[in-house]
Design a protein around this motif. Structure first.
Motif, PDB file in Angstrom:
ATOM      1  N   TYR A  46       0.809  -1.224   0.000  1.00  0.00           N
ATOM      2  CA  TYR A  46       0.000   0.000   0.000  1.00  0.00           C
ATOM      3  C   TYR A  46       0.842   1.275   0.000  1.00  0.00           C
ATOM      4  O   TYR A  46       0.310   2.366   0.171  1.00  0.00           O
ATOM      5  N   ASP A  47       2.154   1.137  -0.184  1.00  0.00           N
ATOM      6  CA  ASP A  47       3.069   2.265  -0.256  1.00  0.00           C
ATOM      7  C   ASP A  47       2.934   3.201   0.960  1.00  0.00           C
ATOM      8  O   ASP A  47       2.714   4.403   0.829  1.00  0.00           O
ATOM      9  N   ILE A  48       3.040   2.587   2.129  1.00  0.00           N
ATOM     10  CA  ILE A  48       2.991   3.325   3.392  1.00  0.00           C
ATOM     11  C   ILE A  48       4.308   3.047   4.119  1.00  0.00           C
ATOM     12  O   ILE A  48       4.766   1.911   4.163  1.00  0.00           O
ATOM     13  N   GLU A  49       4.903   4.059   4.697  1.00  0.00           N
ATOM     14  CA  GLU A  49       6.154   3.865   5.418  1.00  0.00           C
ATOM     15  C   GLU A  49       5.926   2.932   6.604  1.00  0.00           C
ATOM     16  O   GLU A  49       4.993   3.119   7.382  1.00  0.00           O
ATOM     17  N   LYS A  50       6.799   1.931   6.728  1.00  0.00           N
ATOM     18  CA  LYS A  50       6.628   0.952   7.796  1.00  0.00           C
ATOM     19  C   LYS A  50       6.750   1.592   9.181  1.00  0.00           C
ATOM     20  O   LYS A  50       6.084   1.163  10.120  1.00  0.00           O
ATOM     21  N   GLU A  51       7.548   2.639   9.296  1.00  0.00           N
ATOM     22  CA  GLU A  51       7.670   3.328  10.579  1.00  0.00           C
ATOM     23  C   GLU A  51       6.334   3.950  10.999  1.00  0.00           C
ATOM     24  O   GLU A  51       6.010   3.992  12.185  1.00  0.00           O
ATOM     25  N   TRP A  52       5.581   4.410  10.022  1.00  0.00           N
ATOM     26  CA  TRP A  52       4.271   4.977  10.314  1.00  0.00           C
ATOM     27  C   TRP A  52       3.341   3.900  10.857  1.00  0.00           C
ATOM     28  O   TRP A  52       2.601   4.129  11.818  1.00  0.00           O
ATOM     29  N   ILE A  53       3.391   2.718  10.250  1.00  0.00           N
ATOM     30  CA  ILE A  53       2.532   1.621  10.705  1.00  0.00           C
ATOM     31  C   ILE A  53       2.926   1.184  12.118  1.00  0.00           C
ATOM     32  O   ILE A  53       2.055   0.977  12.978  1.00  0.00           O
ATOM     33  N   PHE A  54       4.232   1.061  12.365  1.00  0.00           N
ATOM     34  CA  PHE A  54       4.676   0.696  13.712  1.00  0.00           C
ATOM     35  C   PHE A  54       4.244   1.755  14.734  1.00  0.00           C
ATOM     36  O   PHE A  54       3.826   1.419  15.845  1.00  0.00           O
ATOM     37  N   ALA A  55       4.320   3.015  14.375  1.00  0.00           N
ATOM     38  CA  ALA A  55       3.887   4.093  15.280  1.00  0.00           C
ATOM     39  C   ALA A  55       2.392   4.005  15.546  1.00  0.00           C
ATOM     40  O   ALA A  55       1.940   4.215  16.678  1.00  0.00           O
ATOM     41  N   LEU A  56       1.625   3.693  14.509  1.00  0.00           N
ATOM     42  CA  LEU A  56       0.177   3.536  14.670  1.00  0.00           C
ATOM     43  C   LEU A  56      -0.136   2.388  15.623  1.00  0.00           C
ATOM     44  O   LEU A  56      -0.953   2.537  16.543  1.00  0.00           O
ATOM     45  N   ILE A  57       0.520   1.247  15.426  1.00  0.00           N
ATOM     46  CA  ILE A  57       0.298   0.088  16.300  1.00  0.00           C
ATOM     47  C   ILE A  57       0.692   0.421  17.734  1.00  0.00           C
ATOM     48  O   ILE A  57      -0.025   0.083  18.677  1.00  0.00           O
ATOM     49  N   LYS A  58       1.817   1.098  17.900  1.00  0.00           N
ATOM     50  CA  LYS A  58       2.273   1.485  19.246  1.00  0.00           C
ATOM     51  C   LYS A  58       1.236   2.378  19.922  1.00  0.00           C
ATOM     52  O   LYS A  58       0.880   2.179  21.080  1.00  0.00           O
ATOM     53  N   THR A  59       0.729   3.340  19.174  1.00  0.00           N
ATOM     54  CA  THR A  59      -0.226   4.298  19.730  1.00  0.00           C
ATOM     55  C   THR A  59      -1.570   3.649  20.055  1.00  0.00           C
ATOM     56  O   THR A  59      -2.137   3.881  21.116  1.00  0.00           O
ATOM     57  N   GLU A  60      -2.059   2.843  19.143  1.00  0.00           N
ATOM     58  CA  GLU A  60      -3.406   2.301  19.287  1.00  0.00           C
ATOM     59  C   GLU A  60      -3.512   1.129  20.256  1.00  0.00           C
ATOM     60  O   GLU A  60      -4.467   1.045  21.014  1.00  0.00           O
ATOM     61  N   SER A  61      -2.556   0.192  20.211  1.00  0.00           N
ATOM     62  CA  SER A  61      -2.695  -1.019  21.025  1.00  0.00           C
ATOM     63  C   SER A  61      -1.450  -1.396  21.822  1.00  0.00           C
ATOM     64  O   SER A  61      -1.476  -2.382  22.554  1.00  0.00           O
ATOM     65  N   ASN A  62      -0.386  -0.643  21.655  1.00  0.00           N
ATOM     66  CA  ASN A  62       0.889  -0.950  22.310  1.00  0.00           C
ATOM     67  C   ASN A  62       1.320  -2.392  22.016  1.00  0.00           C
ATOM     68  O   ASN A  62       1.825  -3.100  22.875  1.00  0.00           O
ATOM     69  N   PHE A  63       1.078  -2.829  20.779  1.00  0.00           N
ATOM     70  CA  PHE A  63       1.474  -4.142  20.274  1.00  0.00           C
ATOM     71  C   PHE A  63       0.744  -5.310  20.940  1.00  0.00           C
ATOM     72  O   PHE A  63       1.213  -6.438  20.920  1.00  0.00           O
ATOM     73  N   LYS A  64      -0.425  -5.048  21.513  1.00  0.00           N
ATOM     74  CA  LYS A  64      -1.246  -6.109  22.107  1.00  0.00           C
ATOM     75  C   LYS A  64      -2.334  -6.471  21.094  1.00  0.00           C
ATOM     76  O   LYS A  64      -3.281  -5.715  20.897  1.00  0.00           O
ATOM     77  N   LYS A  65      -2.183  -7.651  20.454  1.00  0.00           N
ATOM     78  CA  LYS A  65      -3.074  -7.987  19.338  1.00  0.00           C
ATOM     79  C   LYS A  65      -4.515  -8.233  19.757  1.00  0.00           C
ATOM     80  O   LYS A  65      -5.415  -8.137  18.939  1.00  0.00           O
ATOM     81  N   TYR A  66      -4.764  -8.530  21.002  1.00  0.00           N
ATOM     82  CA  TYR A  66      -6.140  -8.764  21.455  1.00  0.00           C
ATOM     83  C   TYR A  66      -6.715  -7.545  22.179  1.00  0.00           C
ATOM     84  O   TYR A  66      -7.688  -7.657  22.911  1.00  0.00           O
ATOM     85  N   SER A  67      -6.138  -6.406  21.942  1.00  0.00           N
ATOM     86  CA  SER A  67      -6.583  -5.178  22.592  1.00  0.00           C
ATOM     87  C   SER A  67      -7.982  -4.783  22.119  1.00  0.00           C
ATOM     88  O   SER A  67      -8.295  -4.843  20.934  1.00  0.00           O
ATOM     89  N   ILE A  68      -8.828  -4.386  23.064  1.00  0.00           N
ATOM     90  CA  ILE A  68     -10.189  -3.918  22.755  1.00  0.00           C
ATOM     91  C   ILE A  68     -10.405  -2.607  23.502  1.00  0.00           C
ATOM     92  O   ILE A  68     -10.215  -2.530  24.710  1.00  0.00           O
ATOM     93  N   SER A  69     -10.813  -1.579  22.748  1.00  0.00           N
ATOM     94  CA  SER A  69     -11.044  -0.275  23.377  1.00  0.00           C
ATOM     95  C   SER A  69     -12.422  -0.234  24.024  1.00  0.00           C
ATOM     96  O   SER A  69     -13.261  -1.109  23.806  1.00  0.00           O
ATOM     97  N   GLN A  70     -12.665   0.816  24.783  1.00  0.00           N
ATOM     98  CA  GLN A  70     -13.973   0.992  25.418  1.00  0.00           C
ATOM     99  C   GLN A  70     -15.082   1.164  24.393  1.00  0.00           C
ATOM    100  O   GLN A  70     -16.225   0.808  24.637  1.00  0.00           O
ATOM    101  N   SER A  71     -14.721   1.695  23.213  1.00  0.00           N
ATOM    102  CA  SER A  71     -15.736   1.894  22.176  1.00  0.00           C
ATOM    103  C   SER A  71     -15.905   0.676  21.274  1.00  0.00           C
ATOM    104  O   SER A  71     -16.713   0.687  20.354  1.00  0.00           O
ATOM    105  N   GLY A  72     -15.117  -0.383  21.527  1.00  0.00           N
ATOM    106  CA  GLY A  72     -15.270  -1.616  20.766  1.00  0.00           C
ATOM    107  C   GLY A  72     -14.292  -1.797  19.623  1.00  0.00           C
ATOM    108  O   GLY A  72     -14.386  -2.767  18.870  1.00  0.00           O
ATOM    109  N   ALA A  73     -13.341  -0.881  19.468  1.00  0.00           N
ATOM    110  CA  ALA A  73     -12.320  -1.037  18.432  1.00  0.00           C
ATOM    111  C   ALA A  73     -11.391  -2.178  18.849  1.00  0.00           C
ATOM    112  O   ALA A  73     -11.079  -2.330  20.023  1.00  0.00           O
TER     113      ALA A  73
END
Length: 89
Positions: A46-73
């Motif tokens: 998808y021509d996206i910088e891998k560092e951006w994806i790693f930053a997104l994962i860090k921000t959203e779930s802190n690398f926890k694949k079974y993470s569920i937010s209060q809103s259901g994400a």
């Protein structure tokens, strides 16, 4: 005088080497490469910088694949089910 300068230079070089070693270890702890196979594959696809994806994962779930937010994400990038279905088509 020359001896003092040489000692200072050696100490500075040693400090820089130690800093680099610690910096790399700290980065590995903060940004593990657990999902690098997927990140590399899809960042190229998808021509996206891998560092951006790693930053997104860090921000959203802190690398926890079974993470569920209060809103259901869910998952590494915290997508809502409706959004995931919409973008997967």
């Amino acid at each position: 005088m020359k001896k003092k300068i040489a000692i200072i230079i050696v100490l500075v070089v040693l400090c820089l080497c130690l800093f680099e070693l610690l910096y790399k270890n700290i980065l590995k702890k903060l940004y593990p490469d657990t999902y690098s196979e997927y990140v590399n594959k899809y960042s190229e696809k998808y021509d996206i910088e891998k560092e951006w994806i790693f930053a997104l994962i860090k921000t959203e779930s802190n690398f926890k694949k079974y993470s569920i937010s209060q809103s259901g994400a869910i998952g590494l990038t915290q997508l809502m089910e409706s959004t995931a279905k919409e973008v997967s088509n």
